[in-house]
Motif scaffolding. Structure first.
Motif, PDB file in Angstrom:
ATOM      1  N   ASN A  51       0.994  -1.134  -0.872  1.00 56.12           N
ATOM      2  CA  ASN A  51       0.465  -0.177   0.217  1.00 56.12           C
ATOM      3  C   ASN A  51       0.812   1.480   0.113  1.00 56.12           C
ATOM      4  OD1 ASN A  51      -2.231  -1.235   0.139  1.00 56.12           O
ATOM      5  ND2 ASN A  51      -2.460  -1.678   2.288  1.00 56.12           N
ATOM      6  N   ILE A  52       2.334   1.138   0.089  1.00 54.85           N
ATOM      7  CA  ILE A  52       3.282   1.945  -0.266  1.00 54.85           C
ATOM      8  C   ILE A  52       3.474   2.190  -1.256  1.00 54.85           C
ATOM      9  CG2 ILE A  52       5.539   3.001   0.762  1.00 54.85           C
ATOM     10  CD1 ILE A  52       4.716   1.384   2.492  1.00 54.85           C
ATOM     11  N   TYR A  53       3.252   3.584  -1.792  1.00 49.63           N
ATOM     12  CA  TYR A  53       3.933   4.477  -3.421  1.00 49.63           C
ATOM     13  C   TYR A  53       4.573   5.918  -2.708  1.00 49.63           C
ATOM     14  CZ  TYR A  53       0.069   1.774  -4.888  1.00 49.63           C
ATOM     15  OH  TYR A  53      -1.501   0.496  -5.422  1.00 49.63           O
ATOM     16  N   GLY A  54       5.674   5.545  -4.160  1.00 53.13           N
ATOM     17  CA  GLY A  54       6.632   6.601  -4.524  1.00 53.13           C
ATOM     18  C   GLY A  54       5.678   7.827  -5.717  1.00 53.13           C
ATOM     19  N   ARG A 234      -8.085   6.183 -10.193  1.00 59.66           N
ATOM     20  CA  ARG A 234      -8.004   7.417  -9.857  1.00 59.66           C
ATOM     21  C   ARG A 234      -7.650   8.168  -9.047  1.00 59.66           C
ATOM     22  NH1 ARG A 234     -10.733   9.842  -5.027  1.00 59.66           N
ATOM     23  NH2 ARG A 234     -10.929   7.516  -4.113  1.00 59.66           N
ATOM     24  N   LEU A 235      -6.876   7.747  -8.407  1.00 63.64           N
ATOM     25  CA  LEU A 235      -5.838   8.487  -7.354  1.00 63.64           C
ATOM     26  C   LEU A 235      -4.461   9.119  -8.433  1.00 63.64           C
ATOM     27  CD1 LEU A 235      -5.271   8.637  -3.852  1.00 63.64           C
ATOM     28  CD2 LEU A 235      -3.265   7.231  -4.436  1.00 63.64           C
ATOM     29  N   GLN A 236      -4.800   8.730  -9.317  1.00 61.39           N
ATOM     30  CA  GLN A 236      -2.694   9.265 -10.154  1.00 61.39           C
ATOM     31  C   GLN A 236      -3.959  10.206 -11.250  1.00 61.39           C
ATOM     32  OE1 GLN A 236      -0.557   8.404 -10.550  1.00 61.39           O
ATOM     33  NE2 GLN A 236       0.185   5.859 -10.748  1.00 61.39           N
ATOM     34  N   THR A 237      -4.864  10.297 -11.221  1.00 59.32           N
ATOM     35  CA  THR A 237      -5.617  11.869 -11.736  1.00 59.32           C
ATOM     36  C   THR A 237      -5.893  12.389 -11.068  1.00 59.32           C
ATOM     37  OG1 THR A 237      -6.991   9.660 -13.066  1.00 59.32           O
ATOM     38  CG2 THR A 237      -7.818  12.671 -12.769  1.00 59.32           C
ATOM     39  N   LEU A 238      -6.385  12.186  -9.569  1.00 62.18           N
ATOM     40  CA  LEU A 238      -6.312  13.033  -8.509  1.00 62.18           C
ATOM     41  C   LEU A 238      -5.040  13.984  -8.110  1.00 62.18           C
ATOM     42  CD1 LEU A 238      -7.946  15.041  -5.764  1.00 62.18           C
ATOM     43  CD2 LEU A 238      -7.869  12.688  -5.150  1.00 62.18           C
ATOM     44  N   ALA A 239      -3.652  12.999  -8.150  1.00 61.32           N
ATOM     45  CA  ALA A 239      -2.690  13.173  -8.152  1.00 61.32           C
ATOM     46  C   ALA A 239      -2.309  14.037  -8.875  1.00 61.32           C
ATOM     47  CB  ALA A 239      -1.780  11.915  -7.923  1.00 61.32           C
ATOM     48  N   LEU A 272       1.963   8.008  -9.543  1.00 59.13           N
ATOM     49  CA  LEU A 272       2.861   7.469  -7.904  1.00 59.13           C
ATOM     50  C   LEU A 272       3.065   5.888  -8.732  1.00 59.13           C
ATOM     51  CD1 LEU A 272      -0.060   8.911  -5.487  1.00 59.13           C
ATOM     52  CD2 LEU A 272       2.506   9.724  -5.872  1.00 59.13           C
ATOM     53  N   GLN A 273       3.921   5.556  -7.903  1.00 60.66           N
ATOM     54  CA  GLN A 273       3.926   3.877  -8.463  1.00 60.66           C
ATOM     55  C   GLN A 273       4.429   3.164  -7.158  1.00 60.66           C
ATOM     56  OE1 GLN A 273       7.872   4.559 -10.666  1.00 60.66           O
ATOM     57  NE2 GLN A 273       6.873   2.698 -11.868  1.00 60.66           N
ATOM     58  N   SER A 274       3.856   2.035  -7.438  1.00 63.28           N
ATOM     59  CA  SER A 274       3.969   0.830  -5.763  1.00 63.28           C
ATOM     60  C   SER A 274       6.464   0.491  -5.728  1.00 63.28           C
ATOM     61  CB  SER A 274       3.318  -0.622  -6.144  1.00 63.28           C
ATOM     62  OG  SER A 274       4.029  -1.328  -7.391  1.00 63.28           O
ATOM     63  N   LEU A 275       6.263   0.495  -4.406  1.00 68.02           N
ATOM     64  CA  LEU A 275       7.106   0.255  -4.377  1.00 68.02           C
ATOM     65  C   LEU A 275       8.238  -0.457  -5.120  1.00 68.02           C
ATOM     66  CD1 LEU A 275       7.565   0.381  -0.393  1.00 68.02           C
ATOM     67  CD2 LEU A 275       8.256   1.861  -2.129  1.00 68.02           C
ATOM     68  N   LYS A 276       7.075  -1.497  -5.581  1.00 72.08           N
ATOM     69  CA  LYS A 276       7.770  -2.938  -5.836  1.00 72.08           C
ATOM     70  C   LYS A 276       7.922  -2.330  -8.000  1.00 72.08           C
ATOM     71  CE  LYS A 276       6.463  -7.635  -4.386  1.00 72.08           C
ATOM     72  NZ  LYS A 276       7.834  -7.657  -4.357  1.00 72.08           N
ATOM     73  N   ASP A 277       7.151  -1.342  -8.615  1.00 77.65           N
ATOM     74  CA  ASP A 277       7.754  -0.973  -9.390  1.00 77.65           C
ATOM     75  C   ASP A 277       7.985  -0.444  -9.920  1.00 77.65           C
ATOM     76  OD1 ASP A 277       5.471  -2.259 -11.132  1.00 77.65           O
ATOM     77  OD2 ASP A 277       3.815  -0.592 -10.657  1.00 77.65           O
ATOM     78  N   ILE A 278       8.981   1.032  -8.573  1.00 82.07           N
ATOM     79  CA  ILE A 278       9.479   1.722  -8.960  1.00 82.07           C
ATOM     80  C   ILE A 278      10.628   1.104  -9.318  1.00 82.07           C
ATOM     81  CG2 ILE A 278      11.236   3.728  -7.216  1.00 82.07           C
ATOM     82  CD1 ILE A 278       8.849   4.123  -5.883  1.00 82.07           C
ATOM     83  N   HIS A 279      11.374  -0.354  -8.532  1.00 82.31           N
ATOM     84  CA  HIS A 279      12.582  -1.203  -8.574  1.00 82.31           C
ATOM     85  C   HIS A 279      11.929  -1.833  -9.790  1.00 82.31           C
ATOM     86  CE1 HIS A 279      16.463  -3.394  -7.531  1.00 82.31           C
ATOM     87  NE2 HIS A 279      15.304  -4.190  -7.869  1.00 82.31           N
ATOM     88  N   ILE A 280      11.512  -2.215 -10.017  1.00 79.31           N
ATOM     89  CA  ILE A 280      11.028  -2.956 -11.289  1.00 79.31           C
ATOM     90  C   ILE A 280      10.881  -2.545 -12.899  1.00 79.31           C
ATOM     91  CG2 ILE A 280      10.178  -4.933 -13.079  1.00 79.31           C
ATOM     92  CD1 ILE A 280       9.180  -5.977 -10.081  1.00 79.31           C
ATOM     93  N   HIS A 281      10.880  -1.545 -12.823  1.00 82.20           N
ATOM     94  CA  HIS A 281      10.319  -0.383 -13.844  1.00 82.20           C
ATOM     95  C   HIS A 281      10.476   1.154 -13.113  1.00 82.20           C
ATOM     96  CE1 HIS A 281       8.210  -4.319 -15.942  1.00 82.20           C
ATOM     97  NE2 HIS A 281       7.497  -4.088 -15.128  1.00 82.20           N
TER      98      HIS A 281
END
Length: 797
Positions: A51-54, A234-239, A272-281
């Motif tokens: 649930n943590i995003y960067g 929806r969160l991405q659009t709001l951010a 906003l990217q999940s922690l795993k996505d930040i490392h992989i992509h």
């Protein structure tokens, strides 16, 4: 009887050879699987991390859009107030320089690298386990610090450190600030993006208070913890809407106050990217697949080579059983029954090879960790149940690939034909066997030519003229006192000492606008000291370098590199150019050759070198000291003494520029070493496959060869007769590999701005070597039967 014994001995030998060959191929795949598991296991040490995003920002840098994870701290406050689904948000300061912090305890001083400066909400977001202290109160007050268990033992010799104090110096010129230890945490065994041994909440970081000065920017990394089940689209659009509104207002306010604004709001420029996505992509830089994808391809190629070799040997070794299989078919054995029997035999061999491959992989773990610069541990950071399932999948895949051809071959021939025309069946099998030899050698040729190309490019980078000399250069990364530099210059054994804003393993980022003859040009501005370019031993093309003998050098002199001189036009020496927004006049006093300070992958950018008057000392945090190699240790000892007088409580850390520069090629060296291993293994597999296959061919034709020898044929004549066929196959394999390796190698070379031309000699050398290796293999085989009495063998048949 002799023929039966020869066949049985050959079968046993080939059995072990095929198992070892398959084990080597499986080892490569297991190793890559371990590496992938390690990388994909990043930030998997707690289920709460999902649930943590960067946050990432698409920023305009040097006239082009580039993603970065460094955000203005204003965005953190805006997201916190504008997004109701955010459970917690934390900001981590982007430490300047290398993040080295001087730490002083009651008895010792240390220089620590992996320390982070954050706001008060860090442990509301990240669920680290506390060994001592309270998560709810940790870092809530300024000037507090939480440290790892290993650091607690290093600093204090015990884990019972809550309430104790340490003093920190972020830079050598800073004042010491006292911090209270709020807690001790257990760092996860599994890999994590946030690599730190201590995290502190500073009073001067301003991450708990929004910036009030329009010109102030507090760069930081932003991490948010969302409530479970949030709609992320929806969160991405709001951010993005919050980003466009807040930063747009900031840029407009800056323009209204006549402040320079280089940034732009770009479409889709906040993510906003999940922690795993930040490392992989990752949005910025290369992801793990840039490294893993070619390695996966290589390992599958090597496994295909091993399976091909295994299949060829298995069919050849079992060929003497063709009559017994024919009898079973005549007596009513079904095709399915025969397939299951063959599949069972193949499965047993594959299982033995897999177990041997697992053993080899475990033994090679230290070597693997060194090559990939990781710390893979089967106990700590690999999910063993998942890994076992992956091994099961590899086992099933290998069994299927290895059993397809034997099942088709031994169940499709006519049993009566096997008794009537054994040579006919042999000829059909030889076509497929020959095709497999061509495939094996084609893969081997691809590996070997690739290795030669890599070796030649790396040697080119090592031997080429860099345009400067990194030898005997001591590098200290930290702002330094000018009086200290003057003292260092006077030391015996010191040739030159000068500061610079440029670092070998980082891109220049200060884009400088210049005006010359009415035209605006952009180039990078490098701030240096009087002796910096002398210390680097740059090559002067025109004019001179900076000198204290010329009083105006610190005011209006500039040295250009060749790329900058070419950009502005010829005959630039002695001309005046105008730089910066203030358009201050600069006289070109010298032109130096382009030097590859950042390596060979990027073309040298147009650059202007100036004495650091116009930038200030804060922009020159790199001290370069040219020393006499024979007096190296004595000079370093005296520099340490001077450093301790000026900066007590902040230990000196230094490197040699030559070592730093060599690190630029470290990734290519590692890739070359991997290809070296793959090339050796693939060549070994191809040769042992050829060796075993020709062994069976020779055993099958012993009667023919015995008759020829009886009629006067020499071993050389028989060798020529056999070699003609196999050398032709190896030539075909080479020609098939050429277009594949040309395409791959040329694409790899295109990653370099300075590269070799495609070395077509490598193709010729590889072809000659493969033919020689094949000839030697065949000669050994012929030699093994040269001493056999042909009459004795004919008698036994």
């Amino acid at each position: 009887m002799v023929s039966i014994l020869l066949n049985r001995k050959t079968y046993n030998t080939t059995f072990f050879i095929s198992i070892i060959g398959l084990a080597l191929g499986l080892t490569s795949l297991i190793v890559i699987t371990l590496y992938l598991n390690y990388e994909l296991n990043y930030d998997g040490w707690s289920p709460e991390l999902k649930n943590i995003y960067g946050a990432g920002v698409l920023d305009e840098v040097n006239d082009k859009g580039e993603w970065t994870y460094y955000c203005d701290s204003r965005m953190g406050f805006a997201l916190r107030s504008g997004m109701p689904d955010v459970k917690a948000l934390t900001m981590i300061s982007v430490a300047e320089g290398r993040g080295q912090i001087g730490v002083t305890t009651e008895n010792n001083s240390f220089l620590e690298k992996d320390m982070l400066d954050c706001d008060s909400s860090f442990f509301d977001v990240f669920p680290y386990k506390f060994i001592a202290g309270d998560r709810k109160t940790a870092l809530k007050n300024p000037n507090t610090i939480v440290i790892s268990e290993s650091l607690a033992k290093k600093w204090f010799g015990t884990k019972e450190v809550v309430g104790k104090s340490v003093t920190l110096k972020r830079w050598n010129q800073d004042k010491s600030i006292s911090y209270q230890v709020d807690g001790v945490i257990e760092l996860p065994a599994k890999p994590s993006q946030l690599r730190f041994t201590a995290i502190y909440h500073s009073s001067g970081g301003n991450l708990d208070i929004p910036p009030t000065d329009l010109g102030e920017t507090m760069p930081c990394r932003i991490f948010i913890r969302l409530n479970p089940g949030v709609n992320t689209e929806r969160l991405q659009t709001l951010a993005y809407g919050i980003y466009a509104r807040e930063m747009g207002m900031l840029y407009d306010s800056r323009r209204n106050h006549n402040l320079t604004v280089r940034n732009k709001i770009l479409a889709g420029g906040f993510r906003l990217q999940s922690l795993k996505d930040i490392h992989i992509h990752p949005l910025q830089g290369k992801g793990i697949m840039n490294t893993a994808a070619p390695l996966i391809g290589l390992s599958f190629l090597l496994l295909l080579l091993a399976v091909t070799n295994f299949t060829n040997l298995s069919v050849a070794a079992s060929f003497y059983r063709i009559k017994s299989i024919s009898v079973k078919k005549i007596l009513g054995a079904s095709r399915i029954h025969l397939m299951l029997q063959i599949l069972g035999e193949v499965a047993i061999k594959c299982l033995i090879a897999l177990l041997l491959g697992c053993l080899l992989s475990v033994l090679l773990l230290p070597f693997i960790n060194d090559i990939f610069q990781v710390s893979i541990s089967l106990k700590q950071n690999i999910n063993l149940p998942v890994f076992v399932l992956q091994l099961l999948g590899v086992f099933i895949m290998t069994c299927m690939l290895s059993a397809v051809y034997p099942c088709l071959f031994f169940t499709n021939f006519s049993p009566l034909g096997a008794f009537r025309d054994e040579n006919g069946s042999m000829n059909k099998r030889q076509f497929v066997g020959n095709s497999l030899i061509v495939l094996q050698f084609s893969i081997t040729v691809v590996f070997i030519i690739s290795l030669i190309v890599m070796t030649m490019q790396i040697r080119y980078m090592q031997k080429s003229d860099l345009g400067f000399s990194p030898m005997e250069l001591l590098h200290i990364e930290s702002p330094v006192n000018s009086r200290m530099i003057n003292e260092i210059e006077q030391l015996p054994g010191v040739k030159y000492a000068g500061v610079s804003s440029q670092k070998s393993n980082q891109e220049d980022d200060f884009l400088f606008e210049t005006s010359y003859e009415g035209q605006m040009k952009k180039m990078f501005l490098i701030s240096v000291g009087y002796q910096t370019l002398h210390a680097l031993n740059v090559q002067i093309l025109q004019g001179r370098l900076f000198s204290k003998e010329y009083g105006l050098d610190s005011e209006n002199a500039v040295v250009l590199n060749k790329a900058a001189a070419d950009l502005l036009g010829k005959n630039i020496l002695g001309k005046t150019i105008y730089g910066g927004k203030d358009r201050f006049p600069l006289t070109v006093v010298g032109v130096i050759n382009d030097f590859k300070y950042h390596g060979f992958e990027k073309k040298v950018s147009p650059s202007a070198y100036m004495i650091n008057t116009h930038i200030g000392s804060s922009g020159t945090s790199h001290l370069l000291i040219k020393i006499n190699d024979r007096e190296k240790m004595m000079v370093i000892g005296k520099i340490k003494g001077i450093w301790e007088r000026y900066y007590p409580g902040y230990p000196l850390r230094y490197d040699f520029l030559e070592d730093e520069y060599n690190q630029l090629n470290a990734d290519h060296e590692r890739l070359k070493n991997i290809y070296y291993i793959f090339s050796i293994v693939s060549l070994l597999l191809a040769l042992i496959g050829l060796f075993a296959l020709t062994t069976f061919m020779i055993r099958q034709r012993l009667k023919e060869f015995s008759i020829r020898k009886t009629l006067g044929a020499s071993s050389a004549t028989i060798l020529t007769m056999i070699s003609r066929k196999y050398l032709r196959l190896v030539l075909i394999a080479n020609f098939l590999a050429y277009p594949v390796v040309f395409f791959w190698a040329n694409n790899w070379l295109d990653n370099f701005a300075y590269r070799i031309h495609m070395p077509f000699g490598a193709f010729i050398v590889t072809t000659v070597l493969s033919l020689i290796a094949t000839g030697i293999t065949l000669a050994i085989q012929i030699g093994s039967i040269a001493g056999v009495n042909p009459v004795k063998h004919l008698k036994s048949n």
